[in-house]
Design a protein around this motif. Structure first.
Motif, PDB file in Angstrom:
ATOM      1  N   ASN A 134     -12.355  50.176  92.437  1.00 22.93           N
ATOM      2  CA  ASN A 134     -12.208  48.677  92.793  1.00 22.93           C
ATOM      3  C   ASN A 134     -13.488  48.091  93.174  1.00 22.93           C
ATOM      4  O   ASN A 134     -14.184  48.575  94.057  1.00 22.93           O
ATOM      5  CB  ASN A 134     -11.111  48.639  94.170  1.00 22.93           C
ATOM      6  CG  ASN A 134     -10.017  49.651  93.888  1.00 22.93           C
ATOM      7  OD1 ASN A 134      -9.980  50.748  94.517  1.00 22.93           O
ATOM      8  ND2 ASN A 134      -9.065  49.069  93.227  1.00 22.93           N
ATOM      9  N   ARG A 150     -15.793  43.954  92.670  1.00 25.20           N
ATOM     10  CA  ARG A 150     -15.784  42.611  92.185  1.00 25.20           C
ATOM     11  C   ARG A 150     -16.923  42.214  91.495  1.00 25.20           C
ATOM     12  O   ARG A 150     -18.310  42.845  91.768  1.00 25.20           O
ATOM     13  CB  ARG A 150     -15.922  41.562  93.571  1.00 25.20           C
ATOM     14  CG  ARG A 150     -14.658  41.937  94.425  1.00 25.20           C
ATOM     15  CD  ARG A 150     -14.681  40.881  95.688  1.00 25.20           C
ATOM     16  NE  ARG A 150     -15.678  40.818  96.408  1.00 25.20           N
ATOM     17  CZ  ARG A 150     -16.106  41.280  97.512  1.00 25.20           C
ATOM     18  NH1 ARG A 150     -15.072  41.882  98.039  1.00 25.20           N
ATOM     19  NH2 ARG A 150     -17.295  41.282  97.929  1.00 25.20           N
ATOM     20  N   CYS A 207      -8.121  43.122  85.576  1.00 24.43           N
ATOM     21  CA  CYS A 207      -9.075  42.457  86.561  1.00 24.43           C
ATOM     22  C   CYS A 207      -8.227  40.958  86.740  1.00 24.43           C
ATOM     23  O   CYS A 207      -7.603  40.601  86.111  1.00 24.43           O
ATOM     24  CB  CYS A 207     -10.422  42.079  86.010  1.00 24.43           C
ATOM     25  SG  CYS A 207     -11.571  43.403  85.756  1.00 24.43           S
ATOM     26  N   ARG A 218     -11.782  40.474  90.359  1.00 22.96           N
ATOM     27  CA  ARG A 218     -11.437  41.700  91.205  1.00 22.96           C
ATOM     28  C   ARG A 218     -10.753  42.862  90.199  1.00 22.96           C
ATOM     29  O   ARG A 218      -9.812  42.417  89.772  1.00 22.96           O
ATOM     30  CB  ARG A 218     -10.536  41.200  92.038  1.00 22.96           C
ATOM     31  CG  ARG A 218     -11.229  40.324  93.325  1.00 22.96           C
ATOM     32  CD  ARG A 218     -10.310  39.766  94.217  1.00 22.96           C
ATOM     33  NE  ARG A 218     -10.784  38.824  95.231  1.00 22.96           N
ATOM     34  CZ  ARG A 218     -10.954  37.649  95.111  1.00 22.96           C
ATOM     35  NH1 ARG A 218     -10.061  36.952  94.131  1.00 22.96           N
ATOM     36  NH2 ARG A 218     -11.596  36.788  95.942  1.00 22.96           N
TER      37      ARG A 218
END
Length: 176
Positions: free
Chosen positions: A5, A7, A30, A43
């Protein structure tokens, strides 16, 4: 395989057509969203053997869409002592300043990575590691792979902006 995970900050908000193209390019794992600072982020939950491979595969997919590119990865590593206190959540800016100047704690606080005009910028990865290991603060570690990926993306942006991609690749090859 592990799901990672992370960003990725985009250069701008994609149009509806670009959003469709991003998903078709392989970024269906995403989600596009805003952040408190007003930036637009992907994300991502990407399966890969390691975090750098996960980030690289998302960046590869992102390049398939003309006009949208990454300008950062993660939260960003550069922080002031005030930023560090906010990220920590349990220390004040004054506490961080006392640790940084050696007025409190055992010493050895990480040195700033940049100092200019009464502003010091520190590495959050270094500060958080020092706080966890030296001060025994209960804060999560920051994965250094995020710091490396962020630096690479920012360098690529600078090279693109100055039309020096080939020169930067050459320097990287020499330095490696």
């Amino acid at each position: 395989m592990t799901t990672w995970n992370f960003r990725i900050t985009l250069n701008r908000e994609p149009t509806d057509a670009e959003t469709d193209a991003l998903y078709e390019a392989g970024l269906d794992d995403c989600a596009i969203g805003g952040s408190p600072d007003g930036s637009v982020q992907l994300r991502c939950d990407r399966e890969a053997p390691n975090l750098l491979d996960a980030i690289a595969s998302v960046l590869t997919d992102l390049r398939k869409v003309e006009g949208i590119w990454a300008i950062g990865v993660g939260q960003g590593d550069g922080v002031t002592l005030g930023d560090a206190a906010r990220r920590h959540g349990g220390r004040t800016q004054a506490s961080m300043r006392q640790l940084a100047t050696g007025q409190r704690g055992p010493g050895g606080f990480p040195a700033p990575v940049i100092e200019a005009d009464n502003i010091s910028i520190y590495s959050w990865a270094e500060i958080s590691e020092w706080l966890r290991t030296t001060m025994r603060d209960d804060i999560p570690p920051m994965n250094r792979d995020i710091v490396v990926a962020d630096a690479a993306v920012k360098l690529a942006c600078r090279a693109r902006d100055s039309h020096q991609e080939a020169e930067v690749r050459h320097i990287y090859e020499i330095a490696s």
